[in-house]
Design a protein around this motif. Sequence first.
Motif, short mmCIF file in Angstrom:
data_model
loop_
_atom_site.label_atom_id
_atom_site.label_comp_id
_atom_site.label_asym_id
_atom_site.label_seq_id
_atom_site.Cartn_x
_atom_site.Cartn_y
_atom_site.Cartn_z
N TYR A 30 -7.39 -4.63 1.78
CA TYR A 30 -7.35 -3.17 1.93
C TYR A 30 -7.59 -2.77 3.38
O TYR A 30 -6.87 -1.93 3.94
N GLY A 68 -4.67 1.39 -0.84
CA GLY A 68 -5.50 1.32 -2.04
C GLY A 68 -4.72 0.83 -3.24
O GLY A 68 -5.20 -0.03 -3.99
N LYS A 69 -3.52 1.36 -3.41
CA LYS A 69 -2.69 0.96 -4.55
C LYS A 69 -2.30 -0.51 -4.45
O LYS A 69 -2.38 -1.25 -5.43
N SER A 94 9.16 2.33 -1.58
CA SER A 94 7.92 1.85 -1.00
C SER A 94 7.86 0.34 -1.12
O SER A 94 8.45 -0.25 -2.02
N THR A 132 4.84 -1.01 -1.32
CA THR A 132 3.44 -1.16 -1.72
C THR A 132 3.25 -2.22 -2.80
O THR A 132 2.41 -3.10 -2.67
N VAL A 133 4.01 -2.14 -3.90
CA VAL A 133 3.83 -3.08 -4.99
C VAL A 133 4.66 -4.34 -4.74
O VAL A 133 4.15 -5.46 -4.77
N LEU A 151 -5.42 -2.61 -5.28
CA LEU A 151 -5.75 -2.56 -6.71
C LEU A 151 -4.75 -3.33 -7.57
O LEU A 151 -5.13 -4.06 -8.48
N VAL A 152 -3.46 -3.17 -7.27
CA VAL A 152 -2.42 -3.87 -8.04
C VAL A 152 -2.56 -5.38 -7.85
O VAL A 152 -2.50 -6.14 -8.82
N GLN A 195 0.76 2.34 0.73
CA GLN A 195 -0.44 2.83 0.05
C GLN A 195 -1.43 1.67 -0.09
O GLN A 195 -1.35 0.88 -1.03
#
Length: 191
Positions: free
Chosen positions: A145, A41-42, A101, A103-104, A45-46, A39
């Motif tokens: 991004y 965007g996530k 995921s 993502t983070v 942003l994080v 993700q």
Amino acid sequence: MDFNLREIITATMILFAVIDIIGSIPVIIGLRSKFGEIQSGKAALVSAAIMIAFLFVGEEILKLIGVDVNSFAVAGSFVLFFLALEMILGIHLYRDEHASSATVVPIAFPLIAGAGTMTTLLSIRAEFHSVNIIVAIMLNVILVYLVLKSSAWIEKKLGDDGLNIIRKVFGVVLLAIAVKLFATNVKGLFA
């Protein structure tokens, strides 16, 4: 207002070099193939939230838990070292069976907003006004991004052989960054 274009450009370039999102493309593609969709965007942003928060309260948090910036940077150098070994040797040291995921963790932290980035933020905070550093962070996050969003396209263009070559080359570069981060900060542990 302390808005200064020169400070913004300089801080943006420093953060761009430390975040090294272009050099992280092989890692991102590897994580995407292991975990599926990232993700974008996530993750952006994080990582932005982590960097901005650390800009203002990072040093205080480290002092509160009894960790100095040098110790934090040395710990971060170990994380980068093991990521580099994975890239160079083609082995998998990081195993999180429950992660759904990437993502983070590990993309937003520690890949983008890692110890090197946080240490750099603390360093440039002494030279630049906070508003200019925040603009520099946001410019880098936009680039992050765009790279994350286009990782599938980049993978398709490079192919397997191209990716393997880039992964090994940037693995060595990441290893060198880890060693430099360690060497620069380990002296401070014994001072």
